[in-house]
Design a protein around this motif. Structure first.
Motif, PDB file in Angstrom:
ATOM      1  N   UNK A  25      47.295  33.316  44.371  1.00  0.00           N
ATOM      2  CA  UNK A  25      47.625  33.861  45.695  1.00  0.00           C
ATOM      3  C   UNK A  25      47.186  35.309  45.832  1.00  0.00           C
ATOM      4  N   UNK A  26      47.157  36.033  44.708  1.00  0.00           N
ATOM      5  CA  UNK A  26      46.804  37.453  44.741  1.00  0.00           C
ATOM      6  C   UNK A  26      45.336  37.672  45.073  1.00  0.00           C
ATOM      7  N   UNK A  27      44.512  36.659  44.864  1.00  0.00           N
ATOM      8  CA  UNK A  27      43.082  36.816  45.129  1.00  0.00           C
ATOM      9  C   UNK A  27      42.794  36.973  46.615  1.00  0.00           C
ATOM     10  N   UNK A  30      42.258  41.878  49.059  1.00  0.00           N
ATOM     11  CA  UNK A  30      41.045  42.582  48.610  1.00  0.00           C
ATOM     12  C   UNK A  30      41.343  43.719  47.640  1.00  0.00           C
ATOM     13  N   UNK A  31      42.519  44.333  47.765  1.00  0.00           N
ATOM     14  CA  UNK A  31      42.861  45.440  46.867  1.00  0.00           C
ATOM     15  C   UNK A  31      43.004  44.965  45.433  1.00  0.00           C
ATOM     16  N   UNK A  32      43.459  43.735  45.249  1.00  0.00           N
ATOM     17  CA  UNK A  32      43.583  43.188  43.898  1.00  0.00           C
ATOM     18  C   UNK A  32      42.200  43.015  43.282  1.00  0.00           C
ATOM     19  N   UNK A  33      41.279  42.457  44.040  1.00  0.00           N
ATOM     20  CA  UNK A  33      39.936  42.216  43.523  1.00  0.00           C
ATOM     21  C   UNK A  33      39.199  43.518  43.216  1.00  0.00           C
ATOM     22  N   UNK A  34      39.572  44.597  43.905  1.00  0.00           N
ATOM     23  CA  UNK A  34      38.936  45.893  43.664  1.00  0.00           C
ATOM     24  C   UNK A  34      39.651  46.704  42.588  1.00  0.00           C
ATOM     25  N   UNK A  35      40.831  46.266  42.188  1.00  0.00           N
ATOM     26  CA  UNK A  35      41.641  47.029  41.242  1.00  0.00           C
ATOM     27  C   UNK A  35      40.971  47.068  39.870  1.00  0.00           C
ATOM     28  N   UNK A  36      40.775  48.271  39.355  1.00  0.00           N
ATOM     29  CA  UNK A  36      40.075  48.448  38.081  1.00  0.00           C
ATOM     30  C   UNK A  36      40.791  47.725  36.948  1.00  0.00           C
ATOM     31  N   UNK A  37      42.113  47.855  36.895  1.00  0.00           N
ATOM     32  CA  UNK A  37      42.861  47.243  35.799  1.00  0.00           C
ATOM     33  C   UNK A  37      42.784  45.716  35.866  1.00  0.00           C
ATOM     34  N   UNK A  38      42.859  45.169  37.071  1.00  0.00           N
ATOM     35  CA  UNK A  38      42.735  43.718  37.223  1.00  0.00           C
ATOM     36  C   UNK A  38      41.353  43.252  36.771  1.00  0.00           C
ATOM     37  N   UNK A  39      40.316  43.943  37.217  1.00  0.00           N
ATOM     38  CA  UNK A  39      38.958  43.540  36.855  1.00  0.00           C
ATOM     39  C   UNK A  39      38.749  43.599  35.345  1.00  0.00           C
ATOM     40  N   UNK A  40      39.318  44.622  34.714  1.00  0.00           N
ATOM     41  CA  UNK A  40      39.136  44.746  33.272  1.00  0.00           C
ATOM     42  C   UNK A  40      39.921  43.696  32.503  1.00  0.00           C
ATOM     43  N   UNK A  61      44.186  27.252  45.303  1.00  0.00           N
ATOM     44  CA  UNK A  61      43.731  26.800  43.987  1.00  0.00           C
ATOM     45  C   UNK A  61      42.222  26.580  43.980  1.00  0.00           C
ATOM     46  N   UNK A  62      41.700  26.037  45.067  1.00  0.00           N
ATOM     47  CA  UNK A  62      40.255  25.829  45.151  1.00  0.00           C
ATOM     48  C   UNK A  62      39.523  27.167  45.158  1.00  0.00           C
ATOM     49  N   UNK A  63      40.100  28.160  45.845  1.00  0.00           N
ATOM     50  CA  UNK A  63      39.489  29.490  45.885  1.00  0.00           C
ATOM     51  C   UNK A  63      39.504  30.126  44.498  1.00  0.00           C
ATOM     52  N   UNK A  64      40.596  29.921  43.750  1.00  0.00           N
ATOM     53  CA  UNK A  64      40.664  30.443  42.378  1.00  0.00           C
ATOM     54  C   UNK A  64      39.583  29.808  41.511  1.00  0.00           C
ATOM     55  N   UNK A  65      39.466  28.487  41.572  1.00  0.00           N
ATOM     56  CA  UNK A  65      38.469  27.789  40.752  1.00  0.00           C
ATOM     57  C   UNK A  65      37.054  28.246  41.097  1.00  0.00           C
ATOM     58  N   UNK A  97      32.908  38.703  22.367  1.00  0.00           N
ATOM     59  CA  UNK A  97      32.788  40.147  22.562  1.00  0.00           C
ATOM     60  C   UNK A  97      32.499  40.397  24.029  1.00  0.00           C
ATOM     61  N   UNK A  98      33.485  40.936  24.729  1.00  0.00           N
ATOM     62  CA  UNK A  98      33.342  41.133  26.172  1.00  0.00           C
ATOM     63  C   UNK A  98      33.582  42.594  26.522  1.00  0.00           C
ATOM     64  N   UNK A  99      32.714  43.136  27.335  1.00  0.00           N
ATOM     65  CA  UNK A  99      32.869  44.522  27.781  1.00  0.00           C
ATOM     66  C   UNK A  99      33.730  44.555  29.032  1.00  0.00           C
ATOM     67  N   UNK A 100      34.485  45.641  29.198  1.00  0.00           N
ATOM     68  CA  UNK A 100      35.258  45.790  30.427  1.00  0.00           C
ATOM     69  C   UNK A 100      34.302  46.055  31.570  1.00  0.00           C
ATOM     70  N   UNK A 101      34.783  45.787  32.791  1.00  0.00           N
ATOM     71  CA  UNK A 101      33.898  45.881  33.948  1.00  0.00           C
ATOM     72  C   UNK A 101      33.512  47.309  34.280  1.00  0.00           C
ATOM     73  N   UNK A 102      34.430  48.240  34.071  1.00  0.00           N
ATOM     74  CA  UNK A 102      34.173  49.644  34.391  1.00  0.00           C
ATOM     75  C   UNK A 102      34.684  50.494  33.245  1.00  0.00           C
TER      76      UNK A 102
END
Length: 226
Positions: A25-27, A30-40, A61-65, A97-102
């Motif tokens: 539901x949080x997706x 737009x602020x969630x998708x832009x949040x640095x901590x969420x993205x990382x 659920x379809x949007x999440x998938x 091994x995954x790098x953070x987004x920012x």
């Protein structure tokens, strides 16, 4: 993760897949998708788990998938669950091994001194405010001898303007933890603390003086009490 996978721990720790739980539901925010901590948190995950699916619509659920399938690099697995229930088998395997987004977003380019909080014995009622990542927060640190009315605090926590309410407070019965997020309330006993703490998080700036008065009423205090 960098610490756990560093040379110092390589001979004593084996890092399994990293799981990140996401409320679909949080997706929609737009602020969630832009949040640095969420993205990382998403970027660091080997496995994504859609949680609280019983509260989600088919469309959510379809949007999440769809969102999860478009992540690059792709995740090892994507699962759905309810109430945070995880299958032990999901923890089998190893972390990628995954790098953070920012990677620079969590570092301060110009360090500054942060003043320590006043001693609670000297200043028994302290209010602080902050903002960032599209949200505003108000917090209180209160002397441990101040006793709060639990029902008044829970009524305040139900204010629809508040997206998150967190408190560890002294009440007539015992020290209590009160937590409200997405309308879900949890309350349980706590060990005595060195002070009561309350934090309100909102999507828009709230009237700090109005909320301070409400918190004081819950504590049986007036605006003149300090």
């Amino acid at each position: 993760l960098d610490t756990l996978t560093s040379e110092h721990y390589q001979d004593v720790l084996s890092l399994g897949p990293v799981l990140t739980l996401v409320d679909p539901r949080k997706l929609e925010d737009p602020r969630v998708l832009k949040n640095v901590h969420f993205r990382d948190q998403v970027a660091a995950a080997d496995i994504l788990v859609a949680n609280k699916t019983d509260l989600c619509s088919t469309r959510q659920l379809a949007a999440f998938d769809r969102w999860a399938s478009e992540l690059d690099p792709p995740k090892q697995h994507v699962f759905h669950t309810q109430q945070g229930q995880l299958a032990p088998a999901w923890l089998d395997g190893r972390a990628d091994s995954r790098a953070v987004s920012t990677p620079h977003a969590h570092h301060h380019h110009s360090p500054r001194e942060v003043a320590p909080a006043p001693d609670i014995q000297t200043k028994p009622w302290q209010r602080v405010s902050n903002q960032g990542q599209g949200h505003f927060s108000l917090g209180w640190r209160v002397h441990p001898d101040v006793v709060f009315d639990e029902n008044r605090l829970m009524a305040l926590a139900g204010d629809e303007r508040i997206v998150r309410f967190k408190a560890v407070v002294n009440t007539p019965e015992s020290w209590r933890v009160i937590n409200v997020v997405d309308g879900a309330l949890s309350v349980f006993d706590s060990e005595a603390r060195d002070m009561s703490r309350i934090e309100l998080i909102s999507a828009s700036e709230l009237n700090a003086d109005e909320l301070d008065r409400a918190i004081r009423v819950a504590a049986g205090r007036s605006t003149q009490d300090e």
